[in-house]
Design a protein around this motif. Structure first.
Motif, PDB file in Angstrom:
ATOM      1  N   PRO A  82       0.843  -1.198   0.000  1.00 30.34           N
ATOM      2  CA  PRO A  82       0.000   0.000   0.000  1.00 30.34           C
ATOM      3  C   PRO A  82       0.879   1.248   0.000  1.00 30.34           C
ATOM      4  O   PRO A  82       1.979   1.238   0.570  1.00 30.34           O
ATOM      5  CB  PRO A  82      -0.781  -0.094   1.313  1.00 30.34           C
ATOM      6  N   GLU A  83       0.407   2.320  -0.634  1.00 32.10           N
ATOM      7  CA  GLU A  83       1.206   3.542  -0.691  1.00 32.10           C
ATOM      8  C   GLU A  83       1.384   4.181   0.678  1.00 32.10           C
ATOM      9  O   GLU A  83       2.361   4.876   0.917  1.00 32.10           O
ATOM     10  CB  GLU A  83       0.572   4.537  -1.656  1.00 32.10           C
ATOM     11  N   PHE A  84       0.432   3.948   1.580  1.00 34.89           N
ATOM     12  CA  PHE A  84       0.536   4.517   2.917  1.00 34.89           C
ATOM     13  C   PHE A  84      -0.115   3.577   3.914  1.00 34.89           C
ATOM     14  O   PHE A  84      -1.214   3.086   3.677  1.00 34.89           O
ATOM     15  CB  PHE A  84      -0.158   5.887   2.990  1.00 34.89           C
ATOM     16  N   THR A  85       0.576   3.322   5.023  1.00 34.83           N
ATOM     17  CA  THR A  85      -0.030   2.571   6.114  1.00 34.83           C
ATOM     18  C   THR A  85       0.272   3.283   7.412  1.00 34.83           C
ATOM     19  O   THR A  85       1.271   3.986   7.546  1.00 34.83           O
ATOM     20  CB  THR A  85       0.499   1.119   6.194  1.00 34.83           C
ATOM     21  N   GLY A  86      -0.592   3.108   8.364  1.00 36.41           N
ATOM     22  CA  GLY A  86      -0.413   3.728   9.674  1.00 36.41           C
ATOM     23  C   GLY A  86      -1.537   4.693   9.975  1.00 36.41           C
ATOM     24  O   GLY A  86      -2.478   4.853   9.214  1.00 36.41           O
TER      25      GLY A  86
END
Length: 139
Positions: A82-86
């Motif tokens: 994924p391009e962004f996690t958190g």
């Protein structure tokens, strides 16, 4: 939709010819939050540059090592992460990121909240260890 990296690495030039990349092939570091951004850039010829409060090794990598790092990222599924996690809700928390730029595609992946397991964390730690990254003390 981006092609999986495995097909890109095995495709004909220019994607596999890292010398065609304008700028860094791999960039990684910390961005966002309430800290000064810092990044390390690895160029196709193995030269290394840093921005922000980051100290790095002076010796360049070999061009073959740079290509091997791109291939390792592919093998670890970098192009499908994924391009962004958190957590997106706390803007004060910085994100660790890795960007890989090829002549035919690029991908930026960021992780917020200190995720220290999984393929992203393993690749990020490898890059830090390989380049001997230190965050410089702020006077």
């Amino acid at each position: 939709m981006e092609k999986p990296m495995s097909s890109l690495i095995n495709s004909p030039k220019p994607c596999t010819d890292l010398t065609q990349v304008q700028g860094p092939v791999i960039e990684f570091g910390v961005e966002g939050g309430n800290i000064l951004s810092q990044s390390v850039m690895i160029f196709s010829d193995g030269q290394i540059a840093a921005e922000g409060r980051t100290n790095v090794r002076v010796n360049p990598l070999s061009p073959l090592t740079v290509k091997a790092l791109v291939q390792l990222a592919s093998a670890e599924g970098f192009w499908t992460l994924p391009e962004f996690t958190g957590q997106k809700i706390n803007p004060d928390v910085a994100s660790e990121f890795v960007t890989i730029q090829l002549s035919c595609t690029s991908r930026h992946v960021a992780v917020r909240g200190g995720t220290k397991v999984g393929p992203f964390a393993e690749f990020y730690t490898l890059l830090q260890d390989l380049i001997a990254v230190d965050v410089a003390d702020v006077p």
